[in-house]
Scaffold this motif. Structure first.
Motif, PDB file in Angstrom:
ATOM      1  N   SER A   1       0.832  -1.204   0.000  1.00 29.34           N
ATOM      2  CA  SER A   1       0.000   0.000   0.000  1.00 29.34           C
ATOM      3  C   SER A   1       0.869   1.257   0.000  1.00 29.34           C
ATOM      4  CB  SER A   1      -0.927  -0.001   1.224  1.00 29.34           C
ATOM      5  OG  SER A   1      -1.853   1.051   1.164  1.00 29.34           O
ATOM      6  N   LEU A   2       1.945   1.245   0.773  1.00 27.25           N
ATOM      7  CA  LEU A   2       2.865   2.377   0.792  1.00 27.25           C
ATOM      8  C   LEU A   2       3.468   2.605  -0.587  1.00 27.25           C
ATOM      9  CD1 LEU A   2       4.473   4.562   2.274  1.00 27.25           C
ATOM     10  CD2 LEU A   2       6.088   2.789   2.989  1.00 27.25           C
ATOM     11  N   ASP A   3       3.848   1.540  -1.258  1.00 26.69           N
ATOM     12  CA  ASP A   3       4.411   1.665  -2.608  1.00 26.69           C
ATOM     13  C   ASP A   3       3.407   2.298  -3.564  1.00 26.69           C
ATOM     14  OD1 ASP A   3       6.916   0.618  -2.014  1.00 26.69           O
ATOM     15  OD2 ASP A   3       6.332  -1.441  -2.489  1.00 26.69           O
ATOM     16  N   ALA A   4       2.150   1.875  -3.471  1.00 28.93           N
ATOM     17  CA  ALA A   4       1.115   2.437  -4.346  1.00 28.93           C
ATOM     18  C   ALA A   4       0.931   3.926  -4.091  1.00 28.93           C
ATOM     19  CB  ALA A   4      -0.205   1.694  -4.132  1.00 28.93           C
ATOM     20  N   LEU A   5       0.993   4.321  -2.842  1.00 35.31           N
ATOM     21  CA  LEU A   5       0.836   5.733  -2.499  1.00 35.31           C
ATOM     22  C   LEU A   5       2.027   6.559  -2.974  1.00 35.31           C
ATOM     23  CD1 LEU A   5      -0.609   5.175   1.074  1.00 35.31           C
ATOM     24  CD2 LEU A   5      -1.810   6.308  -0.812  1.00 35.31           C
ATOM     25  N   VAL A   6       3.224   6.040  -2.772  1.00 31.35           N
ATOM     26  CA  VAL A   6       4.425   6.756  -3.208  1.00 31.35           C
ATOM     27  C   VAL A   6       4.418   6.948  -4.722  1.00 31.35           C
ATOM     28  CG1 VAL A   6       6.929   6.537  -3.447  1.00 31.35           C
ATOM     29  CG2 VAL A   6       5.854   6.118  -1.234  1.00 31.35           C
ATOM     30  N   THR A   7       3.900   5.968  -5.437  1.00 36.53           N
ATOM     31  CA  THR A   7       3.820   6.052  -6.895  1.00 36.53           C
ATOM     32  C   THR A   7       2.809   7.095  -7.356  1.00 36.53           C
ATOM     33  OG1 THR A   7       4.437   3.723  -7.136  1.00 36.53           O
ATOM     34  CG2 THR A   7       3.298   4.739  -8.990  1.00 36.53           C
ATOM     35  N   SER A   8       1.735   7.288  -6.574  1.00 32.01           N
ATOM     36  CA  SER A   8       0.606   8.098  -7.034  1.00 32.01           C
ATOM     37  C   SER A   8       0.538   9.501  -6.454  1.00 32.01           C
ATOM     38  CB  SER A   8      -0.709   7.368  -6.706  1.00 32.01           C
ATOM     39  OG  SER A   8      -0.758   6.103  -7.319  1.00 32.01           O
ATOM     40  N   VAL A   9       1.020   9.678  -5.237  1.00 31.42           N
ATOM     41  CA  VAL A   9       0.858  10.953  -4.526  1.00 31.42           C
ATOM     42  C   VAL A   9       2.217  11.628  -4.375  1.00 31.42           C
ATOM     43  CG1 VAL A   9      -0.012  12.043  -2.427  1.00 31.42           C
ATOM     44  CG2 VAL A   9      -1.110   9.971  -3.294  1.00 31.42           C
ATOM     45  N   SER A  10       2.234  12.945  -4.532  1.00 31.30           N
ATOM     46  CA  SER A  10       3.511  13.670  -4.564  1.00 31.30           C
ATOM     47  C   SER A  10       4.238  13.668  -3.231  1.00 31.30           C
ATOM     48  CB  SER A  10       3.283  15.116  -5.016  1.00 31.30           C
ATOM     49  OG  SER A  10       2.403  15.791  -4.131  1.00 31.30           O
ATOM     50  N   SER A  11       3.503  13.606  -2.139  1.00 27.19           N
ATOM     51  CA  SER A  11       4.123  13.660  -0.820  1.00 27.19           C
ATOM     52  C   SER A  11       3.496  12.614   0.098  1.00 27.19           C
ATOM     53  CB  SER A  11       3.961  15.059  -0.203  1.00 27.19           C
ATOM     54  OG  SER A  11       4.588  15.142   1.056  1.00 27.19           O
ATOM     55  N   VAL A  12       4.313  11.656   0.540  1.00 26.81           N
ATOM     56  CA  VAL A  12       3.835  10.595   1.426  1.00 26.81           C
ATOM     57  C   VAL A  12       4.696  10.589   2.682  1.00 26.81           C
ATOM     58  CG1 VAL A  12       3.454   8.113   1.697  1.00 26.81           C
ATOM     59  CG2 VAL A  12       3.038   9.214  -0.521  1.00 26.81           C
ATOM     60  N   VAL A  13       4.034  10.571   3.841  1.00 25.24           N
ATOM     61  CA  VAL A  13       4.731  10.644   5.125  1.00 25.24           C
ATOM     62  C   VAL A  13       4.319   9.462   6.002  1.00 25.24           C
ATOM     63  CG1 VAL A  13       5.150  12.025   7.199  1.00 25.24           C
ATOM     64  CG2 VAL A  13       4.812  13.157   4.984  1.00 25.24           C
ATOM     65  N   PRO A  14       5.146   8.425   6.079  1.00 25.39           N
ATOM     66  CA  PRO A  14       4.839   7.315   6.983  1.00 25.39           C
ATOM     67  C   PRO A  14       4.851   7.765   8.444  1.00 25.39           C
ATOM     68  CG  PRO A  14       6.511   6.683   5.371  1.00 25.39           C
ATOM     69  CD  PRO A  14       6.367   8.172   5.288  1.00 25.39           C
ATOM     70  N   HIS A  15       3.954   7.192   9.224  1.00 29.53           N
ATOM     71  CA  HIS A  15       3.909   7.408  10.670  1.00 29.53           C
ATOM     72  C   HIS A  15       4.198   6.070  11.350  1.00 29.53           C
ATOM     73  CE1 HIS A  15       2.067  11.071   9.393  1.00 29.53           C
ATOM     74  NE2 HIS A  15       1.603  11.414  10.585  1.00 29.53           N
TER      75      HIS A  15
ATOM     76  N   LEU B   1      10.911   1.038  10.212  1.00 24.87           N
ATOM     77  CA  LEU B   1      11.891   2.064   9.863  1.00 24.87           C
ATOM     78  C   LEU B   1      12.689   1.661   8.633  1.00 24.87           C
ATOM     79  CD1 LEU B   1      13.450   4.647  10.308  1.00 24.87           C
ATOM     80  CD2 LEU B   1      14.790   3.474  12.084  1.00 24.87           C
ATOM     81  N   GLU B   2      13.060   0.395   8.549  1.00 28.26           N
ATOM     82  CA  GLU B   2      13.803  -0.083   7.381  1.00 28.26           C
ATOM     83  C   GLU B   2      12.976   0.080   6.108  1.00 28.26           C
ATOM     84  OE1 GLU B   2      16.853  -1.074   6.972  1.00 28.26           O
ATOM     85  OE2 GLU B   2      17.457  -0.985   9.078  1.00 28.26           O
ATOM     86  N   ILE B   3      11.699  -0.264   6.193  1.00 25.38           N
ATOM     87  CA  ILE B   3      10.822  -0.140   5.027  1.00 25.38           C
ATOM     88  C   ILE B   3      10.680   1.325   4.637  1.00 25.38           C
ATOM     89  CG2 ILE B   3       8.442  -0.411   4.215  1.00 25.38           C
ATOM     90  CD1 ILE B   3       8.295  -2.932   6.015  1.00 25.38           C
ATOM     91  N   ALA B   4      10.365   2.171   5.611  1.00 20.39           N
ATOM     92  CA  ALA B   4      10.177   3.594   5.317  1.00 20.39           C
ATOM     93  C   ALA B   4      11.436   4.210   4.735  1.00 20.39           C
ATOM     94  CB  ALA B   4       9.765   4.334   6.587  1.00 20.39           C
ATOM     95  N   SER B   5      12.584   3.833   5.280  1.00 19.64           N
ATOM     96  CA  SER B   5      13.854   4.427   4.843  1.00 19.64           C
ATOM     97  C   SER B   5      14.210   4.063   3.419  1.00 19.64           C
ATOM     98  CB  SER B   5      14.981   3.990   5.787  1.00 19.64           C
ATOM     99  OG  SER B   5      14.758   4.440   7.101  1.00 19.64           O
ATOM    100  N   SER B   6      13.648   2.972   2.932  1.00 19.91           N
ATOM    101  CA  SER B   6      13.978   2.508   1.580  1.00 19.91           C
ATOM    102  C   SER B   6      13.081   3.131   0.506  1.00 19.91           C
ATOM    103  CB  SER B   6      13.866   0.985   1.511  1.00 19.91           C
ATOM    104  OG  SER B   6      12.511   0.564   1.620  1.00 19.91           O
ATOM    105  N   LYS B   7      12.106   3.945   0.929  1.00 17.33           N
ATOM    106  CA  LYS B   7      11.131   4.497  -0.014  1.00 17.33           C
ATOM    107  C   LYS B   7      11.396   5.981  -0.284  1.00 17.33           C
ATOM    108  CE  LYS B   7       9.053   0.513   0.415  1.00 17.33           C
ATOM    109  NZ  LYS B   7       9.175  -0.537  -0.610  1.00 17.33           N
ATOM    110  N   THR B   8      10.793   6.472  -1.360  1.00 18.18           N
ATOM    111  CA  THR B   8      10.878   7.896  -1.697  1.00 18.18           C
ATOM    112  C   THR B   8       9.782   8.631  -0.939  1.00 18.18           C
ATOM    113  OG1 THR B   8      11.670   7.292  -3.900  1.00 18.18           O
ATOM    114  CG2 THR B   8      10.969   9.565  -3.575  1.00 18.18           C
ATOM    115  N   ILE B   9      10.067   8.943   0.312  1.00 15.65           N
ATOM    116  CA  ILE B   9       9.088   9.608   1.176  1.00 15.65           C
ATOM    117  C   ILE B   9       9.508  11.049   1.418  1.00 15.65           C
ATOM    118  CG2 ILE B   9       8.328   7.475   2.258  1.00 15.65           C
ATOM    119  CD1 ILE B   9      10.173   8.112   4.621  1.00 15.65           C
TER     120      ILE B   9
END
Length: 305
Positions: A166-180, A197-205
């Motif tokens: 789901s995070l990947d889909a959001l990062v692909t579609s929305v300009s700004s994604v902020v994991p909590h 943290l490892e997952i979040a750190s590996s994404k374009t957030i």
């Protein structure tokens, strides 16, 4: 303990800034009153998560129809509000049922100056794409790193891989994604935060927000003990060193105790929601320049403070 925490801020200014390779800005966020939280489901939620128990919905502005949301947001804009957090209760699949609100969100973006932060939950790819097309400013996404917590705390038959998908889909579609990431989500016990943290750190957030379990009255965890401040600081410090390129914040859901704020400050956090005056003094003692922001900590700073 508070005095000890304050003494910990007495690092040299140069050593502190060099350690985290950070700017000199420290942001103090104040969402109230110009960045209200809205529930599109009112007080209703198909889930009964142990850390929330539908309690947080009671404090949101109820807008259970697209028409009501539109009217409310026009009113917010006329009053000079900065933005709005769109949230609500989950459906049985674990996401906020935003499907019928996408068009009105796009309309609000076109007709007002409000920044829109959507707390969406475990949305499917199609809804993530629609939210991106609506032009919302930021997605706040709760990221959980332990299958046990997803099952036992959230109460849904999903896995960490589903959250990452789901995070990947959001990062692909929305300009700004902020994991909590909620520290101590599993009844105060640390379980899966490092994986999250490892997952979040590996994404374009765009940023990363840490929350801390609050044993709220009326929930299954009301008698739980939150994690200690030192554990919070360790995770924030690890995040700061992994991702020196993005803002890292201590969010609004946390025990309102000074030691948590000081621990986060020493760990290199860029901002804190509604910090205490002692924390602001500590930031200044470290050579940081405090900037107040009338808004949510997940919203891009271009929306002002």
């Amino acid at each position: 303990m508070v005095n000890e925490a304050m003494n910990d801020t007495m690092q040299t200014k140069d050593a502190f800034l060099k350690k985290f390779n950070r700017s000199k800005k420290f942001y103090a966020y104040y969402p109230y009153p110009k960045f209200p939280s809205v529930s599109i489901t009112g007080k209703a939620c198909a889930m009964n998560c142990k850390h929330c128990g539908r309690q947080y919905l009671k404090h949101m502005v109820s807008c259970p129809s697209p028409e009501e949301l539109y009217r409310k947001c026009l009113g917010f804009d006329k009053k000079g509000f900065k933005g709005v957090l769109i949230s609500g209760g989950y459906n049985s699949n674990g996401w906020v049922p935003l499907e019928s609100f996408v068009d009105v969100l796009a309309r609000i973006k076109c007709e007002t100056n409000l920044a829109i932060n959507v707390h969406c939950g475990l949305v499917p790819e199609e809804l993530a794409c629609d939210l991106g097309k609506a032009g919302i400013d930021v997605i706040s996404f709760d990221l959980i790193g332990a299958d046990e917590s997803i099952k036992e705390v959230i109460g849904i038959e999903k896995r960490v891989e589903d959250y990452e998908r789901s995070l990947d889909a959001l990062v692909t579609s929305v300009s700004s994604v902020v994991p909590h990431i909620t520290i101590g989500l599993h009844g105060g016990k640390l379980l899966g935060e490092e994986r999250a943290l490892e997952i979040a750190s590996s994404k374009t957030i765009s940023a990363l927000v840490f929350l801390v379990l609050v044993p709220a009255a009326g929930t299954a965890f009301e008698k739980a003990l939150p994690p200690v401040a030192e554990e919070v600081g360790k995770l924030i410090s690890a995040a700061r060193l992994k991702r020196p390129d993005i803002p890292i914040m201590l969010g609004c859901m946390r025990p309102r105790l000074l030691e948590y704020e000081i621990s986060a400050l020493n760990a290199g956090v860029d901002g804190i929601v509604m910090p205490r005056q002692e924390t602001l003094k500590g930031a200044k003692s470290l050579g940081l320049i405090v900037q107040s922001v009338e808004g949510c900590c997940a919203i891009p700073l271009s929306f002002g403070g």
